[in-house]
Design a protein around this motif. Structure first.
Motif, PDB file in Angstrom:
ATOM      1  N   UNK A 517     -22.034   2.823  -1.570  1.00  0.00           N
ATOM      2  CA  UNK A 517     -20.799   3.104  -0.840  1.00  0.00           C
ATOM      3  C   UNK A 517     -20.906   4.496  -0.229  1.00  0.00           C
ATOM      4  N   UNK A 518     -20.850   4.551   1.095  1.00  0.00           N
ATOM      5  CA  UNK A 518     -20.913   5.836   1.792  1.00  0.00           C
ATOM      6  C   UNK A 518     -19.521   6.194   2.275  1.00  0.00           C
ATOM      7  N   UNK A 519     -19.065   7.382   1.904  1.00  0.00           N
ATOM      8  CA  UNK A 519     -17.709   7.821   2.227  1.00  0.00           C
ATOM      9  C   UNK A 519     -17.731   8.589   3.544  1.00  0.00           C
ATOM     10  N   UNK A 520     -17.120   8.031   4.570  1.00  0.00           N
ATOM     11  CA  UNK A 520     -17.060   8.731   5.856  1.00  0.00           C
ATOM     12  C   UNK A 520     -16.080   9.891   5.801  1.00  0.00           C
ATOM     13  N   UNK A 521     -15.158   9.855   4.885  1.00  0.00           N
ATOM     14  CA  UNK A 521     -14.260  10.965   4.549  1.00  0.00           C
ATOM     15  C   UNK A 521     -14.237  11.021   3.031  1.00  0.00           C
ATOM     16  N   UNK A 522     -14.753  12.107   2.465  1.00  0.00           N
ATOM     17  CA  UNK A 522     -14.968  12.131   1.014  1.00  0.00           C
ATOM     18  C   UNK A 522     -13.671  12.007   0.218  1.00  0.00           C
ATOM     19  N   UNK A 523     -12.684  12.836   0.519  1.00  0.00           N
ATOM     20  CA  UNK A 523     -11.443  12.801  -0.258  1.00  0.00           C
ATOM     21  C   UNK A 523     -10.751  11.456  -0.117  1.00  0.00           C
ATOM     22  N   UNK A 524     -10.687  10.959   1.111  1.00  0.00           N
ATOM     23  CA  UNK A 524     -10.024   9.672   1.329  1.00  0.00           C
ATOM     24  C   UNK A 524     -10.805   8.546   0.668  1.00  0.00           C
ATOM     25  N   UNK A 525     -12.124   8.610   0.755  1.00  0.00           N
ATOM     26  CA  UNK A 525     -12.943   7.557   0.178  1.00  0.00           C
ATOM     27  C   UNK A 525     -12.848   7.501  -1.329  1.00  0.00           C
ATOM     28  N   UNK A 526     -12.858   8.662  -1.985  1.00  0.00           N
ATOM     29  CA  UNK A 526     -12.717   8.680  -3.443  1.00  0.00           C
ATOM     30  C   UNK A 526     -11.355   8.114  -3.839  1.00  0.00           C
ATOM     31  N   UNK A 527     -10.321   8.524  -3.122  1.00  0.00           N
ATOM     32  CA  UNK A 527      -8.988   7.991  -3.391  1.00  0.00           C
ATOM     33  C   UNK A 527      -8.930   6.489  -3.209  1.00  0.00           C
ATOM     34  N   UNK A 528      -9.584   5.994  -2.167  1.00  0.00           N
ATOM     35  CA  UNK A 528      -9.621   4.558  -1.901  1.00  0.00           C
ATOM     36  C   UNK A 528     -10.330   3.809  -3.028  1.00  0.00           C
ATOM     37  N   UNK A 529     -11.433   4.374  -3.518  1.00  0.00           N
ATOM     38  CA  UNK A 529     -12.172   3.753  -4.619  1.00  0.00           C
ATOM     39  C   UNK A 529     -11.337   3.691  -5.894  1.00  0.00           C
ATOM     40  N   UNK A 530     -10.709   4.800  -6.232  1.00  0.00           N
ATOM     41  CA  UNK A 530      -9.916   4.836  -7.461  1.00  0.00           C
ATOM     42  C   UNK A 530      -8.719   3.896  -7.351  1.00  0.00           C
ATOM     43  N   UNK A 531      -8.134   3.801  -6.154  1.00  0.00           N
ATOM     44  CA  UNK A 531      -7.010   2.882  -5.959  1.00  0.00           C
ATOM     45  C   UNK A 531      -7.468   1.430  -6.119  1.00  0.00           C
ATOM     46  N   UNK A 532      -8.675   1.131  -5.634  1.00  0.00           N
ATOM     47  CA  UNK A 532      -9.196  -0.231  -5.751  1.00  0.00           C
ATOM     48  C   UNK A 532      -9.436  -0.616  -7.201  1.00  0.00           C
ATOM     49  N   UNK A 533      -9.677   0.362  -8.047  1.00  0.00           N
ATOM     50  CA  UNK A 533      -9.934   0.107  -9.467  1.00  0.00           C
ATOM     51  C   UNK A 533      -8.677   0.178 -10.322  1.00  0.00           C
ATOM     52  N   UNK A 534      -7.577   0.643  -9.730  1.00  0.00           N
ATOM     53  CA  UNK A 534      -6.356   0.848 -10.511  1.00  0.00           C
ATOM     54  C   UNK A 534      -5.796  -0.498 -10.973  1.00  0.00           C
TER      55      UNK A 534
END
Length: 534
Positions: A517-534
């Motif tokens: 998984x490559x994050x084109x925007x790091x902060x947004x991408x990490x948030x998106x990943x954690x939200x997907x796992x919530x």
């Protein structure tokens, strides 16, 4: 406080204990008997047992380092930056965190983290630490700091005086140190491997310059060293338990600091390298899993042994608790790892698979990054996969990232593990570490987390040489501002990308399931990943 081991719910089989006792393993190890691990390991072991002498042989460093620190302080150089990887950085970080003294540890190629370390140059001294003297990360960091000091207006002699070098005798770095006029050069004991080097110059030099009483570390280690020839010593018992538990199917070692009693902080990160790199080979090994707490997800799986550092009260079986001051912990776990290697029939001193990703990186730096088009771009995340992990996954669905993560979790083999490998800035992108517990809460299998490229010098050996039962999540991120590596044909961002690609190749060559998984925007991408796992 003495070094003690308390075990709950793990029995060492009588035949294992009696065999090692009859072979006088405790005393033979204490006197550095290189034949303990069999004829194939003997030549390597013969040049890798110097760590047993360190509580006394490192004494000469204490006064030298006190004088050097006093000199630096008098010149206003009170900020210490350590450039090192693996065994050259993990011990000093634990030492300084536990002592509560500041030390900037630079063990990355992420350009943002490198740039952040190159601040406050007027009060900075840099410790360049590399056993081989040829570590590409450390060499690149040295070049960047030399250029930064020169740009700040220091002349050549003044620049050299800002560096302290730790390396092995006759390494390329020792020659570089002389050429650059480094203020001090400490040549470490070449009979000590990197992951066993906590009480050598690699562990003591940066720690002492940062303000730690390293003499006390040696005092505590020496107290334990005096017991190591005895067959009932606690470090021997720890090794027996680690080896026996792994042989009985509990081959995941969940490590947690209790921050009670000893007050040790971050010990798991150091022990992770020691255990993984020492035992993860020949398709066998013990996989360390560093937990956020003793009750974090992953602490109670049926293939896991929980080990707590800093308490004498093991929780529910099966588990163990290890008390004792930090110097004794270093020596005790090193001794125990060597004993566990004997139990498992593994040479605990070689690392046959570590160079693979390094060689892949070098080839990619020469040839250029591979053209790997994403299978989908979902929000701030580009999705790629190999090893069949995304076969049949509908990435066009609105929850495509969650589906990709579900597929990865489903690909973890029975009694296997999931490794999260984040090639990001471990300071600015620190929340990426939350992925470990979030994923662990979704599976009964072990989940590890490593910052790239530092894990390549640690669990990277286990990933390639240990049981081929891993599934892998690699997370990379877009770079805002890249940083050149002076006098090299690549940037830090390019090196970081090549290291990630080289590691992907090493895993792909083994057919392991890998989600990239490559994050084109790091902060947004990490948030998106954690939200997907919530």
């Amino acid at each position: 406080m003495s070094f003690e081991v308390h075990v709950e719910g793990i029995e060492v089989p009588d035949d294992v204990r009696s065999r090692l006792t009859a072979d006088d393993v405790a005393a033979r190890l204490a006197r550095k008997d290189a034949t303990l691990w069999g004829p194939e390991a003997e030549s390597e072991a013969a040049i890798r047992l110097g760590w047993l002498d360190l509580p006394t042989s490192s004494r000469s460093l204490v006064e030298q380092l006190a004088q050097l620190r006093e000199q630096l302080q008098a010149e206003g150089l009170d900020r210490v930056v350590l450039c090192g990887m693996g065994g050259s950085s993990l011990a000093p970080e634990v030492i300084c965190r536990t002592a509560g003294v500041p030390l900037v540890v630079l063990d990355t190629t992420d350009p943002g983290q490198v740039a952040a370390a190159m601040t406050d140059l007027e009060r900075t001294v840099v410790v360049i630490s590399s056993k081989s003297g040829g570590t590409v990360e450390t060499d690149s960091q040295r070049r960047a700091f030399q250029a930064a000091f020169a740009e700040a207006g220091l002349d050549e002699g003044q620049v050299g005086a800002r560096f302290v070098v730790v390396t092995d005798p006759d390494s390329p770095l020792s020659e570089t140190a002389a050429a650059m006029g480094a203020r001090a050069v400490f040549l470490a004991d070449p009979t000590v491997g990197g992951r066993y080097s906590a009480l050598t110059a690699f562990g003591l030099v940066p720690s002492a310059l940062a303000g730690v009483d390293v003499g006390a570390l040696l005092d505590d280690a020496e107290e334990l060293a005096e017991q190591l020839a005895q067959p009932d010593n606690p470090a021997f018992e720890l090794g027996l338990v680690l080896g026996a538990a792994a042989a009985q199917g509990r081959d995941k070692l969940a490590l947690a600091d209790t921050q009670r009693g000893s007050g040790i902080e971050g010990f798991g990160d150091w022990a992770e390298q020691l255990v993984a790199e020492s035992t993860g080979k020949e398709g066998r090994g013990i996989l360390p899993v560093v937990l956020e707490s003793a009750t974090a997800p992953g602490s109670a799986a049926d293939d896991t042994l929980l080990a707590l550092v800093g308490t004498d009260a093991p929780p529910a079986a099966p588990s163990l608790a290890v008390t004792g001051p930090l110097g004794a912990q270093f020596l005790g776990w090193e001794y125990a790892t060597a004993v566990a290697g004997r139990v498992l029939g593994i040479n605990p001193f070689d690392q046959p698979n570590v160079t693979e990703s390094k060689e892949n990186t070098s080839a990619i730096l020469d040839a250029g990054l591979p053209d790997e088009q994403p299978l989908a771009t979902i929000g701030a995340i580009e999705v790629r996969g190999s090893g069949g992990v995304l076969d049949g996954v509908d990435l066009s669905a609105h929850d495509g990232v969650a589906l990709a993560l579900d597929a990865l979790l489903a690909a973890v083999p029975d009694r296997g593990y999931l490794a999260v490998m984040a090639y990001l800035d471990r300071l600015a992108d620190a929340s990426a570490a939350d992925l470990r517990s979030a994923l662990a809460a979704r599976t009964a299998r072990a989940v590890t987390f490593g910052w790239g490229p530092r894990f390549l010098h640690s669990t990277g050996q286990y990933h390639k040489g240990g049981p081929q039962a891993g599934a892998f999540l690699q997370v990379t991120g877009a770079i805002g501002t890249d940083l050149p590596v002076p006098e090299r044909p690549f940037t830090f961002g390019g090196l970081q990308a090549a290291q990630a690609a080289g590691d992907r190749k090493a895993l792909a060559d083994r057919g392991r399931p890998l989600l990239h998984l490559h994050l084109t925007d790091r902060a947004a991408g990490i948030g998106q990943l954690l939200a997907a796992l919530a």
